[in-house]
Scaffold this motif. Structure first.
Motif, PDB file in Angstrom:
ATOM      1  N   GLY A   1       0.592  -1.049  -0.309  1.00 36.72           N
ATOM      2  CA  GLY A   1       0.059   0.161  -0.146  1.00 36.72           C
ATOM      3  C   GLY A   1       0.224   0.961   0.171  1.00 36.72           C
ATOM      4  O   GLY A   1       1.805   1.133  -0.161  1.00 36.72           O
ATOM      5  N   GLU A   2       0.003   1.917  -0.795  1.00 37.55           N
ATOM      6  CA  GLU A   2       1.059   3.802  -0.424  1.00 37.55           C
ATOM      7  C   GLU A   2       1.551   3.854   0.774  1.00 37.55           C
ATOM      8  O   GLU A   2       2.080   4.771   1.162  1.00 37.55           O
ATOM      9  CB  GLU A   2       0.637   4.811  -1.541  1.00 37.55           C
ATOM     10  N   GLU A   3       0.686   4.248   1.526  1.00 35.10           N
ATOM     11  CA  GLU A   3       1.008   4.992   2.779  1.00 35.10           C
ATOM     12  C   GLU A   3       2.568   3.748   3.298  1.00 35.10           C
ATOM     13  O   GLU A   3       3.053   3.938   4.886  1.00 35.10           O
ATOM     14  CB  GLU A   3      -0.157   5.026   3.779  1.00 35.10           C
ATOM     15  N   GLU A   4       2.393   1.925   3.186  1.00 36.70           N
ATOM     16  CA  GLU A   4       3.660   2.029   3.350  1.00 36.70           C
ATOM     17  C   GLU A   4       4.444   0.881   3.078  1.00 36.70           C
ATOM     18  O   GLU A   4       4.357  -0.298   3.641  1.00 36.70           O
ATOM     19  CB  GLU A   4       2.756   1.004   5.094  1.00 36.70           C
ATOM     20  N   ALA A   5       4.313   1.147   1.804  1.00 42.99           N
ATOM     21  CA  ALA A   5       4.667   0.807   1.101  1.00 42.99           C
ATOM     22  C   ALA A   5       6.016  -0.079   0.977  1.00 42.99           C
ATOM     23  O   ALA A   5       6.706  -0.674   0.650  1.00 42.99           O
ATOM     24  CB  ALA A   5       5.479   1.488  -0.152  1.00 42.99           C
ATOM     25  N   GLU A   6       6.914   0.289   2.026  1.00 43.66           N
ATOM     26  CA  GLU A   6       8.809   0.094   2.270  1.00 43.66           C
ATOM     27  C   GLU A   6       8.396  -1.786   2.325  1.00 43.66           C
ATOM     28  O   GLU A   6       9.262  -2.388   2.574  1.00 43.66           O
ATOM     29  CB  GLU A   6       9.318   0.424   2.863  1.00 43.66           C
ATOM     30  N   ASN A   7       6.939  -1.844   3.336  1.00 45.94           N
ATOM     31  CA  ASN A   7       7.049  -2.725   4.004  1.00 45.94           C
ATOM     32  C   ASN A   7       6.750  -4.584   2.965  1.00 45.94           C
ATOM     33  O   ASN A   7       6.935  -5.449   3.106  1.00 45.94           O
ATOM     34  CB  ASN A   7       5.766  -3.605   5.184  1.00 45.94           C
ATOM     35  N   ALA A   8       6.550  -4.413   1.291  1.00 41.44           N
ATOM     36  CA  ALA A   8       6.205  -5.699   0.780  1.00 41.44           C
ATOM     37  C   ALA A   8       6.755  -5.528  -0.303  1.00 41.44           C
ATOM     38  O   ALA A   8       7.370  -4.638  -1.058  1.00 41.44           O
ATOM     39  CB  ALA A   8       4.500  -5.637   0.999  1.00 41.44           C
TER      40      ALA A   8
END
Ligand code: IPD
Ligand code: CA
Ligand code: CA
Length: 254
Positions: A62-69
């Motif tokens: 997702g845009e707001e937590e993109a770094e995690n996937a």
């Protein structure tokens, strides 16, 4: 799977419609041009809770937590909770929830929902593209009788000069252009024949993943501005076109 994703995305759209006092619930991310609202976060959290359980082992990008996937292997949901946040903050009612489902780096389903117009665009790879369940197709209009959409790559100001140059070249060949402010809806506008072309010099995977599939399933053409495939892992340029105008890209200075 599309049948299961669609009602969830429609429900997410209700969170967008429930918004009140949006300016008071808005925060700057990196600058005054880069905003996030409490509703972006609420929609993303809602989708993060509801989508991955549809496919055990899938990841949520997702845009707001993109770094995690990493959306390039296995099953991945690629999500822009609110595309067109600036429009949303300003009450311009041109924003959408965008959800793509990718498998091993290939988008297989795309859903873009504009809750303000209650328009839901959807596509499944090989299954055509639809607006509220009715088939859609790109227009057959040449650019000389057409209108194109463009985006200003607001978070990458280094693209200002090429963006304006390309806008001028296309404007000279067309009737007019629009800067509607939500890339996912710009792509759907090409898909359903409201506009003939769209370009932007820099978009993120969540901006284009769903809309790009909807364009190709509606009979359109999508690529980067240098003619390559779009990336699901990094920023890239985006060019979307109906069939009749697809070769114009070769005649332009980009
Ligand atoms: C933006 C919108 C805008 C486009 C930007 C995007 P956001 O997405 O799609 O039209 O010009 O490049 O980042 O920030 O509103 O989700
Ligand atoms: Ca976006
Ligand atoms: Ca967004």
């Amino acid at each position: 799977m599309l049948k299961q994703i669609i009602p969830i995305v429609r429900e997410a759209g209700q969170i967008v419609l429930s918004a009140r006092d949006v300016w008071a619930r808005t925060h700057e991310k990196t600058s005054a041009a880069d905003l996030v609202t409490e509703y972006d976060l609420a929609v993303e959290n809602f989708l993060k809770e509801r989508l991955p359980p549809l496919i055990p082992g899938s990841v949520f990008f997702g845009e707001e937590e993109a770094e995690n996937a990493d959306p390039s292997c296995g099953w991945a949901f690629i999500v822009d909770p609110i595309d067109g946040t600036t429009n949303f903050v300003r009450g311009l009612k041109q924003s959408a929830v965008s959800v793509a489902l990718a498998h091993d780096g290939e988008t297989v389903c795309g859903v873009v929902y504009d809750p303000f117009k209650d328009e839901l665009f959807s596509a499944r790879r090989g299954g055509g593209a639809f607006l509220n369940g009715d088939p859609i197709h790109v227009s057959a209009r040449p650019l000389s009788e057409g209108v194109f959409g463009m985006g200003t790559a607001i978070y990458r100001r280094e693209y200002l000069a090429p963006t304006m140059r390309l806008t001028e070249q296309l404007f000279r060949r067309s009737c007019d252009f629009r800067r509607l402010g939500a890339a996912a809806l710009d792509l759907c506008a090409v898909a359903c024949g409201r506009t003939e072309l769209f370009f932007e010099y820099s978009l993120c995977p969540w901006d284009h993943a769903a809309g790009a599939l909807i364009v190709t399933e509606a009979g359109g053409v999508i690529s980067t501005l240098t003619g390559g495939p779009l990336s699901l892992t990094e920023r890239c340029s985006v060019w979307a076109s109906n069939q009749i105008n697809k070769d114009i890209l070769n005649e332009l200075e980009v």
